[in-house]
Motif scaffolding. Structure first.
Motif, mmCIF file in Angstrom:
data_model
loop_
_atom_site.group_PDB
_atom_site.id
_atom_site.type_symbol
_atom_site.label_atom_id
_atom_site.label_comp_id
_atom_site.label_asym_id
_atom_site.label_seq_id
_atom_site.Cartn_x
_atom_site.Cartn_y
_atom_site.Cartn_z
ATOM 1 N N ARG A 60 -37.154 52.956 -47.223
ATOM 2 C CA ARG A 60 -36.608 54.280 -47.534
ATOM 3 C C ARG A 60 -37.413 54.928 -48.661
ATOM 4 O O ARG A 60 -37.765 56.110 -48.596
ATOM 5 C CB ARG A 60 -35.136 54.171 -47.936
ATOM 6 N N GLY A 61 -37.714 54.158 -49.710
ATOM 7 C CA GLY A 61 -38.487 54.704 -50.824
ATOM 8 C C GLY A 61 -39.855 55.195 -50.395
ATOM 9 O O GLY A 61 -40.303 56.263 -50.837
ATOM 10 N N VAL A 62 -40.520 54.455 -49.528
ATOM 11 C CA VAL A 62 -41.847 54.866 -49.057
ATOM 12 C C VAL A 62 -41.720 56.091 -48.161
ATOM 13 O O VAL A 62 -42.517 57.035 -48.261
ATOM 14 C CB VAL A 62 -42.565 53.705 -48.336
ATOM 15 N N CYS A 63 -40.719 56.111 -47.286
ATOM 16 C CA CYS A 63 -40.495 57.285 -46.430
ATOM 17 C C CYS A 63 -40.313 58.540 -47.276
ATOM 18 O O CYS A 63 -40.914 59.587 -46.990
ATOM 19 C CB CYS A 63 -39.263 57.086 -45.548
ATOM 20 N N GLU A 64 -39.472 58.442 -48.286
ATOM 21 C CA GLU A 64 -39.199 59.602 -49.140
ATOM 22 C C GLU A 64 -40.449 60.036 -49.900
ATOM 23 O O GLU A 64 -40.706 61.235 -50.047
ATOM 24 C CB GLU A 64 -38.038 59.300 -50.077
ATOM 25 N N ALA A 65 -41.257 59.090 -50.353
ATOM 26 C CA ALA A 65 -42.496 59.434 -51.053
ATOM 27 C C ALA A 65 -43.466 60.162 -50.128
ATOM 28 O O ALA A 65 -44.275 60.973 -50.582
ATOM 29 C CB ALA A 65 -43.153 58.175 -51.620
ATOM 30 N N ALA A 66 -43.359 59.901 -48.831
ATOM 31 C CA ALA A 66 -44.229 60.553 -47.850
ATOM 32 C C ALA A 66 -43.644 61.879 -47.360
ATOM 33 O O ALA A 66 -44.240 62.537 -46.512
ATOM 34 C CB ALA A 66 -44.457 59.623 -46.662
ATOM 35 N N GLY A 67 -42.469 62.262 -47.869
ATOM 36 C CA GLY A 67 -41.854 63.517 -47.465
ATOM 37 C C GLY A 67 -40.929 63.396 -46.269
ATOM 38 O O GLY A 67 -40.607 64.392 -45.629
ATOM 39 N N GLY A 68 -40.483 62.180 -45.983
ATOM 40 C CA GLY A 68 -39.613 61.973 -44.828
ATOM 41 C C GLY A 68 -38.374 61.195 -45.204
ATOM 42 O O GLY A 68 -37.928 61.203 -46.350
ATOM 43 N N SER A 69 -37.826 60.524 -44.205
ATOM 44 C CA SER A 69 -36.628 59.712 -44.398
ATOM 45 C C SER A 69 -36.595 58.653 -43.308
ATOM 46 O O SER A 69 -37.364 58.710 -42.341
ATOM 47 C CB SER A 69 -35.372 60.582 -44.318
ATOM 48 N N LEU A 70 -35.680 57.716 -43.444
ATOM 49 C CA LEU A 70 -35.543 56.693 -42.410
ATOM 50 C C LEU A 70 -35.233 57.313 -41.051
ATOM 51 O O LEU A 70 -35.603 56.757 -40.018
ATOM 52 C CB LEU A 70 -34.453 55.688 -42.801
ATOM 53 N N ASP A 71 -34.576 58.463 -41.034
ATOM 54 C CA ASP A 71 -34.255 59.135 -39.771
ATOM 55 C C ASP A 71 -35.500 59.558 -39.002
ATOM 56 O O ASP A 71 -35.418 59.830 -37.802
ATOM 57 C CB ASP A 71 -33.393 60.371 -40.022
ATOM 58 N N ARG A 72 -36.629 59.634 -39.663
ATOM 59 C CA ARG A 72 -37.886 60.055 -39.027
ATOM 60 C C ARG A 72 -38.661 58.877 -38.441
ATOM 61 O O ARG A 72 -39.697 59.063 -37.803
ATOM 62 C CB ARG A 72 -38.781 60.775 -40.034
#
Length: 127
Positions: A60-72
């Motif tokens: 989740r932390g990496v997704c958010e850092a990339a501008g996304g979320s687990l939903d993506r």
């Protein structure tokens, strides 16, 4: 094609020559996460469910850092040292993702870095 490394303190630092994730176009390839607590770089203590929750928190932390979320996330790869842990990891995954669930493979492996019992990598697509 350009590619951009993604890095965040919300996930463990890489323990080798790799990026936490790499963005190419609108696709983000997330490196495998093991159940390290980012602040201590130590394995989380507890059962396999606790380890799996930490892994998904790291992703989740990496997704958010990339501008996304687990939903993506569109695909995950799960690596277990014991397939007897399959059901427990499924329960954690079901609590993290909503339908439609990502495509997935689950593979039993002989070992994982630092004695972890579970590792998960993923592919995320951004708009």
């Amino acid at each position: 094609m350009s590619k951009t490394a993604i890095s965040t303190e919300q996930a463990p630092a890489a323990i080798g020559p790799y990026s936490q994730a790499v963005r190419a176009g609108n696709t983000v390839y997330l490196s495998g996460q093991i159940p390290f607590v980012p602040a201590t770089m130590e394995l989380v203590s507890g059962d396999i469910a606790a380890e799996a929750r930490q892994v998904f928190d790291n992703l989740r932390g990496v997704c958010e850092a990339a501008g996304g979320s687990l939903d993506r996330i569109v695909r995950v790869g799960i690596y277990l040292t014991d397939l007897a842990d399959f059901n427990a990891v499924n329960e954690v995954m079901a609590s993290v993702f909503a339908q439609p669930f990502p495509a997935r493979s689950t593979i039993q492996v002989a070992g994982l870095p630092r004695g972890a019992r579970v590792e998960v990598d993923a592919v995320m697509v951004l708009d």
